[in-house]
Design a protein around this motif. Structure first.
Motif, PDB file in Angstrom:
ATOM      1  N   ASP A 194       0.840  -1.214   0.000  1.00 23.57           N
ATOM      2  CA  ASP A 194       0.000   0.000   0.000  1.00 23.57           C
ATOM      3  C   ASP A 194       0.870   1.257   0.000  1.00 23.57           C
ATOM      4  O   ASP A 194       0.585   2.222  -0.715  1.00 23.57           O
ATOM      5  CB  ASP A 194      -0.914   0.019   1.229  1.00 23.57           C
ATOM      6  N   PHE A 195       1.908   1.244   0.824  1.00 23.70           N
ATOM      7  CA  PHE A 195       2.785   2.408   0.955  1.00 23.70           C
ATOM      8  C   PHE A 195       3.476   2.729  -0.368  1.00 23.70           C
ATOM      9  O   PHE A 195       3.538   3.891  -0.784  1.00 23.70           O
ATOM     10  CB  PHE A 195       3.821   2.145   2.046  1.00 23.70           C
ATOM     11  N   TYR A 196       3.982   1.693  -1.047  1.00 25.60           N
ATOM     12  CA  TYR A 196       4.656   1.906  -2.328  1.00 25.60           C
ATOM     13  C   TYR A 196       3.682   2.409  -3.384  1.00 25.60           C
ATOM     14  O   TYR A 196       4.082   3.111  -4.320  1.00 25.60           O
ATOM     15  CB  TYR A 196       5.321   0.614  -2.809  1.00 25.60           C
ATOM     16  N   ARG A 197       2.418   2.054  -3.250  1.00 24.70           N
ATOM     17  CA  ARG A 197       1.398   2.518  -4.208  1.00 24.70           C
ATOM     18  C   ARG A 197       0.781   3.855  -3.795  1.00 24.70           C
ATOM     19  O   ARG A 197      -0.174   4.315  -4.392  1.00 24.70           O
ATOM     20  CB  ARG A 197       0.290   1.462  -4.331  1.00 24.70           C
ATOM     21  N   GLU A 198       1.313   4.422  -2.708  1.00 22.60           N
ATOM     22  CA  GLU A 198       0.891   5.730  -2.199  1.00 22.60           C
ATOM     23  C   GLU A 198      -0.579   5.730  -1.750  1.00 22.60           C
ATOM     24  O   GLU A 198      -1.291   6.715  -1.895  1.00 22.60           O
ATOM     25  CB  GLU A 198       1.124   6.823  -3.246  1.00 22.60           C
ATOM     26  N   ARG A 199      -1.000   4.615  -1.184  1.00 22.62           N
ATOM     27  CA  ARG A 199      -2.317   4.549  -0.561  1.00 22.62           C
ATOM     28  C   ARG A 199      -2.187   5.069   0.862  1.00 22.62           C
ATOM     29  O   ARG A 199      -1.321   4.620   1.603  1.00 22.62           O
ATOM     30  CB  ARG A 199      -2.854   3.118  -0.568  1.00 22.62           C
ATOM     31  N   ARG A 200      -3.051   5.981   1.235  1.00 25.29           N
ATOM     32  CA  ARG A 200      -2.928   6.670   2.514  1.00 25.29           C
ATOM     33  C   ARG A 200      -3.653   5.941   3.635  1.00 25.29           C
ATOM     34  O   ARG A 200      -4.717   5.339   3.432  1.00 25.29           O
ATOM     35  CB  ARG A 200      -3.485   8.090   2.395  1.00 25.29           C
ATOM     36  N   PHE A 201      -3.076   6.032   4.832  1.00 25.29           N
ATOM     37  CA  PHE A 201      -3.709   5.489   6.034  1.00 25.29           C
ATOM     38  C   PHE A 201      -4.933   6.308   6.408  1.00 25.29           C
ATOM     39  O   PHE A 201      -4.957   7.530   6.248  1.00 25.29           O
ATOM     40  CB  PHE A 201      -2.724   5.521   7.199  1.00 25.29           C
ATOM     41  N   SER A 202      -5.963   5.615   6.894  1.00 22.02           N
ATOM     42  CA  SER A 202      -7.124   6.310   7.452  1.00 22.02           C
ATOM     43  C   SER A 202      -7.641   5.523   8.649  1.00 22.02           C
ATOM     44  O   SER A 202      -7.573   4.287   8.669  1.00 22.02           O
ATOM     45  CB  SER A 202      -8.235   6.463   6.409  1.00 22.02           C
ATOM     46  N   PHE A 203      -8.133   6.245   9.647  1.00 23.41           N
ATOM     47  CA  PHE A 203      -8.673   5.574  10.841  1.00 23.41           C
ATOM     48  C   PHE A 203      -9.933   4.782  10.503  1.00 23.41           C
ATOM     49  O   PHE A 203     -10.225   3.772  11.146  1.00 23.41           O
ATOM     50  CB  PHE A 203      -8.961   6.604  11.936  1.00 23.41           C
ATOM     51  N   LEU A 204     -10.673   5.220   9.498  1.00 23.40           N
ATOM     52  CA  LEU A 204     -11.862   4.472   9.085  1.00 23.40           C
ATOM     53  C   LEU A 204     -11.473   3.080   8.604  1.00 23.40           C
ATOM     54  O   LEU A 204     -12.131   2.092   8.948  1.00 23.40           O
ATOM     55  CB  LEU A 204     -12.608   5.225   7.984  1.00 23.40           C
ATOM     56  N   SER A 205     -10.400   3.003   7.817  1.00 18.64           N
ATOM     57  CA  SER A 205      -9.928   1.694   7.350  1.00 18.64           C
ATOM     58  C   SER A 205      -9.435   0.841   8.512  1.00 18.64           C
ATOM     59  O   SER A 205      -9.705  -0.361   8.578  1.00 18.64           O
ATOM     60  CB  SER A 205      -8.807   1.873   6.329  1.00 18.64           C
ATOM     61  N   LEU A 206      -8.718   1.472   9.441  1.00 15.53           N
ATOM     62  CA  LEU A 206      -8.193   0.755  10.606  1.00 15.53           C
ATOM     63  C   LEU A 206      -9.316   0.126  11.415  1.00 15.53           C
ATOM     64  O   LEU A 206      -9.192  -0.999  11.917  1.00 15.53           O
ATOM     65  CB  LEU A 206      -7.395   1.719  11.480  1.00 15.53           C
ATOM     66  N   ILE A 207     -10.432   0.817  11.528  1.00 14.67           N
ATOM     67  CA  ILE A 207     -11.542   0.336  12.346  1.00 14.67           C
ATOM     68  C   ILE A 207     -12.456  -0.603  11.568  1.00 14.67           C
ATOM     69  O   ILE A 207     -12.780  -1.708  12.022  1.00 14.67           O
ATOM     70  CB  ILE A 207     -12.359   1.527  12.898  1.00 14.67           C
ATOM     71  N   PHE A 208     -12.858  -0.172  10.360  1.00 15.61           N
ATOM     72  CA  PHE A 208     -13.938  -0.884   9.677  1.00 15.61           C
ATOM     73  C   PHE A 208     -13.468  -2.027   8.783  1.00 15.61           C
ATOM     74  O   PHE A 208     -14.212  -2.998   8.601  1.00 15.61           O
ATOM     75  CB  PHE A 208     -14.781   0.098   8.862  1.00 15.61           C
ATOM     76  N   LYS A 209     -12.259  -1.969   8.231  1.00 15.55           N
ATOM     77  CA  LYS A 209     -11.796  -3.054   7.355  1.00 15.55           C
ATOM     78  C   LYS A 209     -11.674  -4.385   8.103  1.00 15.55           C
ATOM     79  O   LYS A 209     -12.149  -5.419   7.615  1.00 15.55           O
ATOM     80  CB  LYS A 209     -10.468  -2.671   6.710  1.00 15.55           C
ATOM     81  N   PRO A 210     -11.038  -4.414   9.299  1.00 12.27           N
ATOM     82  CA  PRO A 210     -10.980  -5.685  10.035  1.00 12.27           C
ATOM     83  C   PRO A 210     -12.367  -6.187  10.451  1.00 12.27           C
ATOM     84  O   PRO A 210     -12.632  -7.395  10.398  1.00 12.27           O
ATOM     85  CB  PRO A 210     -10.127  -5.349  11.257  1.00 12.27           C
ATOM     86  N   LEU A 211     -13.237  -5.256  10.866  1.00 10.12           N
ATOM     87  CA  LEU A 211     -14.595  -5.659  11.252  1.00 10.12           C
ATOM     88  C   LEU A 211     -15.346  -6.254  10.069  1.00 10.12           C
ATOM     89  O   LEU A 211     -16.046  -7.261  10.199  1.00 10.12           O
ATOM     90  CB  LEU A 211     -15.362  -4.453  11.810  1.00 10.12           C
ATOM     91  N   TRP A 212     -15.175  -5.635   8.901  1.00 13.58           N
ATOM     92  CA  TRP A 212     -15.845  -6.136   7.703  1.00 13.58           C
ATOM     93  C   TRP A 212     -15.288  -7.501   7.309  1.00 13.58           C
ATOM     94  O   TRP A 212     -16.038  -8.397   6.920  1.00 13.58           O
ATOM     95  CB  TRP A 212     -15.697  -5.150   6.548  1.00 13.58           C
ATOM     96  N   LYS A 213     -13.961  -7.671   7.423  1.00 19.46           N
ATOM     97  CA  LYS A 213     -13.358  -8.955   7.079  1.00 19.46           C
ATOM     98  C   LYS A 213     -13.940 -10.071   7.944  1.00 19.46           C
ATOM     99  O   LYS A 213     -14.299 -11.138   7.428  1.00 19.46           O
ATOM    100  CB  LYS A 213     -11.830  -8.870   7.254  1.00 19.46           C
ATOM    101  N   PHE A 214     -14.048  -9.825   9.254  1.00 18.91           N
ATOM    102  CA  PHE A 214     -14.593 -10.855  10.130  1.00 18.91           C
ATOM    103  C   PHE A 214     -16.064 -11.120   9.792  1.00 18.91           C
ATOM    104  O   PHE A 214     -16.472 -12.277   9.668  1.00 18.91           O
ATOM    105  CB  PHE A 214     -14.471 -10.458  11.600  1.00 18.91           C
ATOM    106  N   PHE A 215     -16.851 -10.065   9.648  1.00 15.46           N
ATOM    107  CA  PHE A 215     -18.280 -10.219   9.349  1.00 15.46           C
ATOM    108  C   PHE A 215     -18.467 -10.966   8.033  1.00 15.46           C
ATOM    109  O   PHE A 215     -19.295 -11.888   7.932  1.00 15.46           O
ATOM    110  CB  PHE A 215     -18.953  -8.853   9.287  1.00 15.46           C
ATOM    111  N   ASN A 216     -17.696 -10.578   7.030  1.00 13.54           N
ATOM    112  CA  ASN A 216     -17.822 -11.186   5.706  1.00 13.54           C
ATOM    113  C   ASN A 216     -17.478 -12.666   5.733  1.00 13.54           C
ATOM    114  O   ASN A 216     -18.228 -13.508   5.214  1.00 13.54           O
ATOM    115  CB  ASN A 216     -16.917 -10.442   4.718  1.00 13.54           C
ATOM    116  N   HIS A 217     -16.361 -13.016   6.365  1.00 12.87           N
ATOM    117  CA  HIS A 217     -15.916 -14.406   6.362  1.00 12.87           C
ATOM    118  C   HIS A 217     -16.722 -15.278   7.323  1.00 12.87           C
ATOM    119  O   HIS A 217     -16.980 -16.448   7.020  1.00 12.87           O
ATOM    120  CB  HIS A 217     -14.428 -14.489   6.719  1.00 12.87           C
ATOM    121  N   TYR A 218     -17.131 -14.708   8.455  1.00 11.06           N
ATOM    122  CA  TYR A 218     -17.818 -15.530   9.455  1.00 11.06           C
ATOM    123  C   TYR A 218     -19.307 -15.690   9.156  1.00 11.06           C
ATOM    124  O   TYR A 218     -19.853 -16.790   9.326  1.00 11.06           O
ATOM    125  CB  TYR A 218     -17.631 -14.929  10.846  1.00 11.06           C
ATOM    126  N   PHE A 219     -19.940 -14.628   8.688  1.00 12.57           N
ATOM    127  CA  PHE A 219     -21.380 -14.703   8.427  1.00 12.57           C
ATOM    128  C   PHE A 219     -21.703 -14.891   6.939  1.00 12.57           C
ATOM    129  O   PHE A 219     -22.357 -15.867   6.567  1.00 12.57           O
ATOM    130  CB  PHE A 219     -22.077 -13.449   8.969  1.00 12.57           C
TER     131      PHE A 219
END
Length: 264
Positions: A194-219
């Motif tokens: 991500d860093f090499y592709r100049e994708r920026r960090f965001s707190f929304l991604s930090l919070i919601f991406k892991p939650l979405w991954k769990f919800f998506n895979h588990y449910f």
């Protein structure tokens, strides 16, 4: 089943895979050469491979998965490549299909393999893995690993692709600490990507991406039907996303600090 008309190079990259790589190698004994690129294992993997009569082992420092696999590909003597992870096993049925495919030479440059995931010795039927497939058999002259990915490496194929019917068995989960370490490593490598592709960090991604991954895979991907094993796998997969954005934030901070240090 007849011997292949064309020779096959079986390739593996490995690090600390003792207890798993043995059965992987046994399952591909039909290959004309087996080459393992070891990134300086400390658990006896390298010594085991050195003493194996069918294996050529080369030690090479690990930078990322793409570079390591590209290095391994350069070592192959033959055009047909069977590329496996050290914790994957070819069943006798898949072995027959591989040999028949090479013998038949249907004109495809590469073949997808679906995988059956094993949680220790129990199969995982869901948890997001049920549609997983990867290139595992291809012609070296018609394929290369993309330099745009450093984890979950991508094979660029010049030609058409087929899909084999038999599944490759993947012993993805040895124990909790091993799988956790693997997921954290993947997360850190994805952050670098991500860093090499100049994708920026965001707190929304930090919070919601892991939650979405769990919800998506588990449910949505039915990890709930894998019982306790499904909870473990889905949690650790989500942890990988959390580590990805934590690491991306660290990389951005280091970059900013370096910038201010060199300013006049």
């Amino acid at each position: 089943m007849t011997p292949p008309k064309e020779k096959i190079s079986a390739l593996i990259i490995a690090y600390n895979e003792i207890g798993y790589i043995e059965r992987c190698i046994n399952s591909i004994s039909f290959a004309d050469e087996i080459i393992v690129v070891d990134s300086y294992s400390t658990d006896g993997t390298y010594e085991f491979l050195q003493n194996h009569p069918k294996v050529k082992v080369i030690q090479h420092p690990f930078s990322n998965f793409t570079l390591q696999k590209s290095f391994a590909l350069k070592q192959a003597s033959y055009d047909w490549i069977l590329f496996l992870d050290a914790d994957e096993v070819v069943s006798s049925e898949l072995k027959s299909e591989i040999i028949d495919t090479v013998n038949g030479d249907m004109g495809h440059a590469a073949y997808w393999f679906y995988r059956k995931f094993m949680f220790q010795d129990s199969p995982l039927h869901f948890s997001g893995w049920q549609t997983d497939k990867n290139y595992r058999l291809f012609r070296k002259s018609k394929a290369r690993f993309s330099d745009k990915k450093i984890v979950h490496e991508t094979l660029v194929v010049d030609g058409t692709c087929g899909i084999l019917k038999e599944k490759l068995t993947h012993y993805c989960y040895k124990n909790y600490e091993d799988y956790k370490a693997k997921m954290l490593k993947y997360g850190r490598l994805k952050a670098k990507e991500d860093f090499y592709r100049e994708r920026r960090f965001s707190f929304l991604s930090l919070i919601f991406k892991p939650l979405w991954k769990f919800f998506n895979h588990y449910f949505l991907r039915l990890g709930i039907l894998d019982g306790k094993n499904g909870i473990t796998i889905c949690y650790l997969n989500a942890l990988s996303d959390l580590e990805r954005y934590r690491e991306l934030k660290k990389l951005e901070k280091k970059n900013e600090l370096a910038y201010y240090l060199v300013m006049p």
